[in-house]
Design a protein around this motif. Structure first.
Motif, PDB file in Angstrom:
ATOM      1  N   LYS A 122       7.918   3.930  -4.396  1.00 29.87           N
ATOM      2  CA  LYS A 122       6.840   2.950  -4.574  1.00 29.87           C
ATOM      3  C   LYS A 122       6.305   2.490  -3.212  1.00 29.87           C
ATOM      4  N   ASP A 123       7.230   2.180  -2.292  1.00 25.57           N
ATOM      5  CA  ASP A 123       6.815   1.751  -0.960  1.00 25.57           C
ATOM      6  C   ASP A 123       6.039   2.850  -0.244  1.00 25.57           C
ATOM      7  N   LEU A 124       6.476   4.091  -0.396  1.00 26.18           N
ATOM      8  CA  LEU A 124       5.766   5.212   0.225  1.00 26.18           C
ATOM      9  C   LEU A 124       4.369   5.374  -0.364  1.00 26.18           C
ATOM     10  N   SER A 125       4.252   5.179  -1.671  1.00 24.93           N
ATOM     11  CA  SER A 125       2.934   5.274  -2.309  1.00 24.93           C
ATOM     12  C   SER A 125       1.997   4.210  -1.755  1.00 24.93           C
ATOM     13  N   GLU A 126       2.517   3.016  -1.567  1.00 24.17           N
ATOM     14  CA  GLU A 126       1.708   1.938  -0.986  1.00 24.17           C
ATOM     15  C   GLU A 126       1.329   2.271   0.450  1.00 24.17           C
ATOM     16  N   GLU A 127       2.270   2.834   1.216  1.00 24.97           N
ATOM     17  CA  GLU A 127       1.998   3.200   2.603  1.00 24.97           C
ATOM     18  C   GLU A 127       0.946   4.305   2.666  1.00 24.97           C
ATOM     19  N   ASP A 128       1.010   5.248   1.730  1.00 29.14           N
ATOM     20  CA  ASP A 128       0.036   6.344   1.717  1.00 29.14           C
ATOM     21  C   ASP A 128      -1.385   5.851   1.496  1.00 29.14           C
ATOM     22  N   THR A 129      -1.548   4.726   0.841  1.00 29.34           N
ATOM     23  CA  THR A 129      -2.893   4.199   0.593  1.00 29.34           C
ATOM     24  C   THR A 129      -3.311   3.137   1.615  1.00 29.34           C
ATOM     25  N   ARG A 130      -2.431   2.818   2.529  1.00 28.92           N
ATOM     26  CA  ARG A 130      -2.726   1.772   3.509  1.00 28.92           C
ATOM     27  C   ARG A 130      -3.896   2.147   4.404  1.00 28.92           C
ATOM     28  N   ALA A 131      -4.016   3.406   4.767  1.00 25.43           N
ATOM     29  CA  ALA A 131      -5.144   3.823   5.606  1.00 25.43           C
ATOM     30  C   ALA A 131      -6.469   3.498   4.918  1.00 25.43           C
ATOM     31  N   VAL A 132      -6.527   3.767   3.628  1.00 26.00           N
ATOM     32  CA  VAL A 132      -7.749   3.468   2.863  1.00 26.00           C
ATOM     33  C   VAL A 132      -7.995   1.964   2.852  1.00 26.00           C
ATOM     34  N   ARG A 133      -6.946   1.186   2.600  1.00 26.40           N
ATOM     35  CA  ARG A 133      -7.089  -0.277   2.571  1.00 26.40           C
ATOM     36  C   ARG A 133      -7.543  -0.823   3.923  1.00 26.40           C
ATOM     37  N   GLU A 134      -7.080  -0.190   4.998  1.00 28.67           N
ATOM     38  CA  GLU A 134      -7.465  -0.638   6.346  1.00 28.67           C
ATOM     39  C   GLU A 134      -8.840  -0.098   6.744  1.00 28.67           C
ATOM     40  N   GLY A 135      -9.368   0.850   5.982  1.00 30.67           N
ATOM     41  CA  GLY A 135     -10.652   1.450   6.320  1.00 30.67           C
ATOM     42  C   GLY A 135     -10.554   2.428   7.474  1.00 30.67           C
ATOM     43  N   LEU A 136      -9.403   3.090   7.588  1.00 29.62           N
ATOM     44  CA  LEU A 136      -9.168   4.021   8.683  1.00 29.62           C
ATOM     45  C   LEU A 136      -8.692   5.366   8.142  1.00 29.62           C
ATOM     46  N   SER A 137      -8.872   6.401   8.932  1.00 36.37           N
ATOM     47  CA  SER A 137      -8.267   7.692   8.609  1.00 36.37           C
ATOM     48  C   SER A 137      -6.796   7.622   9.011  1.00 36.37           C
ATOM     49  N   GLU A 138      -6.004   8.577   8.560  1.00 40.36           N
ATOM     50  CA  GLU A 138      -4.595   8.624   8.971  1.00 40.36           C
ATOM     51  C   GLU A 138      -4.476   8.742  10.484  1.00 40.36           C
ATOM     52  N   GLU A 139      -5.371   9.511  11.066  1.00 45.04           N
ATOM     53  CA  GLU A 139      -5.372   9.719  12.515  1.00 45.04           C
ATOM     54  C   GLU A 139      -5.579   8.403  13.264  1.00 45.04           C
ATOM     55  N   HIS A 140      -6.541   7.627  12.819  1.00 40.87           N
ATOM     56  CA  HIS A 140      -6.838   6.359  13.487  1.00 40.87           C
ATOM     57  C   HIS A 140      -5.808   5.301  13.134  1.00 40.87           C
ATOM     58  N   LEU A 141      -5.263   5.350  11.927  1.00 41.31           N
ATOM     59  CA  LEU A 141      -4.236   4.386  11.514  1.00 41.31           C
ATOM     60  C   LEU A 141      -3.001   4.490  12.407  1.00 41.31           C
ATOM     61  N   ALA A 142      -2.621   5.702  12.763  1.00 38.66           N
ATOM     62  CA  ALA A 142      -1.443   5.880  13.615  1.00 38.66           C
ATOM     63  C   ALA A 142      -1.611   5.146  14.943  1.00 38.66           C
ATOM     64  N   VAL A 143      -2.783   5.269  15.557  1.00 38.40           N
ATOM     65  CA  VAL A 143      -3.040   4.599  16.836  1.00 38.40           C
ATOM     66  C   VAL A 143      -3.180   3.092  16.622  1.00 38.40           C
ATOM     67  N   PHE A 144      -3.842   2.693  15.561  1.00 37.50           N
ATOM     68  CA  PHE A 144      -3.949   1.266  15.232  1.00 37.50           C
ATOM     69  C   PHE A 144      -2.557   0.652  15.099  1.00 37.50           C
TER      70      PHE A 144
END
Length: 167
Positions: A46-68
Protein backbone atom coordinates in the motif's frame (compact mmCIF):
# COMPACT_ATOMS: atom_id res chain seq x y z
CA UNK A 1 10.41 -2.29 -6.64
CA UNK A 2 14.02 -2.29 -7.87
CA UNK A 3 13.18 0.09 -10.74
CA UNK A 4 11.46 2.43 -8.31
CA UNK A 5 14.52 2.37 -6.05
CA UNK A 6 16.90 2.85 -8.97
CA UNK A 7 15.00 5.91 -10.15
CA UNK A 8 14.83 7.53 -6.72
CA UNK A 9 17.42 6.54 -4.11
CA UNK A 10 15.38 8.15 -1.34
CA UNK A 11 13.10 5.13 -1.57
CA UNK A 12 15.71 2.83 0.01
CA UNK A 13 13.61 2.55 3.17
CA UNK A 14 10.94 0.67 1.21
CA UNK A 15 13.50 -1.83 0.01
CA UNK A 16 14.87 -2.20 3.53
CA UNK A 17 11.37 -2.80 4.87
CA UNK A 18 10.76 -5.39 2.16
CA UNK A 19 14.00 -7.21 2.96
CA UNK A 20 13.16 -7.23 6.68
CA UNK A 21 9.70 -8.66 5.98
CA UNK A 22 11.16 -11.45 3.87
CA UNK A 23 13.68 -12.27 6.59
CA UNK A 24 10.93 -12.32 9.23
CA UNK A 25 8.77 -14.52 7.05
CA UNK A 26 11.58 -16.98 6.47
CA UNK A 27 12.33 -17.18 10.20
CA UNK A 28 8.80 -17.64 11.38
CA UNK A 29 7.02 -20.97 11.39
CA UNK A 30 3.90 -20.35 13.43
CA UNK A 31 0.64 -19.19 11.88
CA UNK A 32 0.28 -15.96 13.91
CA UNK A 33 3.76 -14.76 12.97
CA UNK A 34 3.20 -15.57 9.30
CA UNK A 35 -0.13 -13.72 9.33
CA UNK A 36 1.49 -10.71 10.99
CA UNK A 37 4.28 -10.72 8.41
CA UNK A 38 1.69 -10.96 5.63
CA UNK A 39 -0.19 -7.95 7.07
CA UNK A 40 3.05 -5.98 7.17
CA UNK A 41 3.73 -6.97 3.57
CA UNK A 42 0.28 -5.72 2.55
CA UNK A 43 0.98 -2.40 4.30
CA UNK A 44 4.28 -2.13 2.45
CA UNK A 45 2.52 -2.72 -0.88
CA UNK A 46 0.00 0.00 0.00
CA UNK A 47 2.80 2.41 0.92
CA UNK A 48 4.61 1.62 -2.33
CA UNK A 49 1.43 2.26 -4.31
CA UNK A 50 1.11 5.66 -2.65
CA UNK A 51 4.79 6.40 -3.34
CA UNK A 52 4.36 5.43 -7.00
CA UNK A 53 1.68 8.10 -7.39
CA UNK A 54 3.54 10.78 -5.44
CA UNK A 55 5.23 12.14 -8.55
CA UNK A 56 1.81 12.79 -10.08
CA UNK A 57 0.57 14.42 -6.86
CA UNK A 58 3.66 16.65 -6.80
CA UNK A 59 3.24 17.51 -10.48
CA UNK A 60 6.66 16.12 -11.36
CA UNK A 61 8.08 13.33 -13.47
CA UNK A 62 9.94 10.52 -11.69
CA UNK A 63 13.17 12.05 -12.98
CA UNK A 64 12.45 15.45 -11.46
CA UNK A 65 10.95 13.97 -8.28
CA UNK A 66 14.23 12.23 -7.48
CA UNK A 67 16.12 15.54 -7.56
CA UNK A 68 13.32 17.36 -5.72
CA UNK A 69 13.53 14.74 -2.96
CA UNK A 70 17.29 15.22 -2.72
CA UNK A 71 16.92 19.01 -2.51
CA UNK A 72 14.27 18.72 0.20
CA UNK A 73 15.83 15.85 2.15
CA UNK A 74 17.33 18.08 4.83
CA UNK A 75 14.37 20.46 5.03
CA UNK A 76 11.26 19.29 6.86
CA UNK A 77 9.08 22.38 6.96
CA UNK A 78 9.29 24.17 3.65
CA UNK A 79 6.27 26.32 2.94
CA UNK A 80 4.28 25.90 -0.27
CA UNK A 81 5.95 28.83 -2.02
CA UNK A 82 9.45 27.49 -1.38
CA UNK A 83 8.45 23.88 -2.20
CA UNK A 84 7.08 25.07 -5.54
CA UNK A 85 10.29 27.00 -6.22
CA UNK A 86 12.38 23.91 -5.39
CA UNK A 87 10.21 21.86 -7.79
CA UNK A 88 10.99 24.36 -10.55
CA UNK A 89 14.68 24.22 -9.68
CA UNK A 90 14.70 20.40 -9.78
CA UNK A 91 13.06 20.41 -13.21
CA UNK A 92 15.20 23.11 -14.76
CA UNK A 93 18.44 21.81 -13.20
CA UNK A 94 18.04 18.34 -14.67
CA UNK A 95 17.17 19.71 -18.08
CA UNK A 96 20.18 22.04 -17.95
CA UNK A 97 22.46 19.21 -16.86
CA UNK A 98 21.22 17.00 -19.70
CA UNK A 99 21.95 19.85 -22.10
CA UNK A 100 25.49 20.02 -20.73
CA UNK A 101 25.89 16.24 -20.96
CA UNK A 102 24.94 16.29 -24.65
CA UNK A 103 28.08 18.31 -25.27
CA UNK A 104 30.33 15.84 -23.44
CA UNK A 105 31.28 12.39 -24.62
CA UNK A 106 31.83 9.75 -21.93
CA UNK A 107 31.62 12.46 -19.31
CA UNK A 108 32.08 10.07 -16.38
CA UNK A 109 35.42 8.77 -17.68
CA UNK A 110 37.43 11.97 -17.34
CA UNK A 111 38.10 13.90 -14.19
CA UNK A 112 37.88 17.21 -16.05
CA UNK A 113 34.39 16.50 -17.43
CA UNK A 114 33.17 15.23 -14.06
CA UNK A 115 34.50 18.44 -12.51
CA UNK A 116 32.71 20.47 -15.18
CA UNK A 117 29.35 18.91 -14.31
CA UNK A 118 29.97 19.11 -10.57
CA UNK A 119 30.82 22.79 -10.88
CA UNK A 120 27.79 23.37 -13.11
CA UNK A 121 25.46 21.86 -10.49
CA UNK A 122 27.00 23.95 -7.71
CA UNK A 123 26.83 27.17 -9.72
CA UNK A 124 23.24 26.43 -10.73
CA UNK A 125 22.10 25.83 -7.15
CA UNK A 126 24.06 28.83 -5.84
CA UNK A 127 23.00 31.34 -8.51
CA UNK A 128 20.65 34.16 -7.56
CA UNK A 129 18.70 33.50 -10.76
CA UNK A 130 18.44 29.71 -10.82
CA UNK A 131 19.46 28.66 -7.34
CA UNK A 132 17.89 27.54 -4.12
CA UNK A 133 15.96 30.17 -2.13
CA UNK A 134 18.32 31.93 0.30
CA UNK A 135 15.57 32.25 2.89
CA UNK A 136 15.53 28.45 3.27
CA UNK A 137 19.00 27.31 2.15
CA UNK A 138 22.34 28.66 3.36
CA UNK A 139 25.78 28.31 1.74
CA UNK A 140 26.54 25.04 3.52
CA UNK A 141 23.20 23.62 2.35
CA UNK A 142 24.05 24.52 -1.24
CA UNK A 143 27.52 23.01 -0.93
CA UNK A 144 26.18 19.78 0.57
CA UNK A 145 23.23 19.46 -1.80
CA UNK A 146 25.29 20.18 -4.90
CA UNK A 147 27.51 17.23 -3.97
CA UNK A 148 24.49 15.00 -3.33
CA UNK A 149 22.82 15.99 -6.60
CA UNK A 150 26.07 15.53 -8.50
CA UNK A 151 26.44 11.99 -7.11
CA UNK A 152 22.88 11.24 -8.20
CA UNK A 153 23.64 12.51 -11.69
CA UNK A 154 26.90 10.58 -11.82
CA UNK A 155 25.18 7.35 -10.79
CA UNK A 156 22.10 7.71 -12.99
CA UNK A 157 23.19 9.49 -16.17
CA UNK A 158 25.63 7.69 -18.44
CA UNK A 159 24.76 10.40 -20.96
CA UNK A 160 21.97 12.87 -21.63
CA UNK A 161 19.90 10.09 -23.18
CA UNK A 162 21.07 7.01 -21.25
CA UNK A 163 19.50 7.00 -17.81
CA UNK A 164 16.74 5.11 -15.95
CA UNK A 165 14.16 7.78 -16.78
CA UNK A 166 14.62 7.64 -20.56
CA UNK A 167 11.49 6.55 -22.37
Amino acid sequence: MWNSLQQNPSRIDYYTRYQQLIQNYNRETDRVAIEQTFEELLKLVKDLSEEDTRAVREGLSEEHLAVFDLLCSSKDNLDTRIRNRVKQIAQSLIEAVKSQLQQLENWRDKESTRATIKSFVYDYLYSEDTGLPVDAYDDSDVDNLSNIVFMHIYQQYKSANKHPYAA
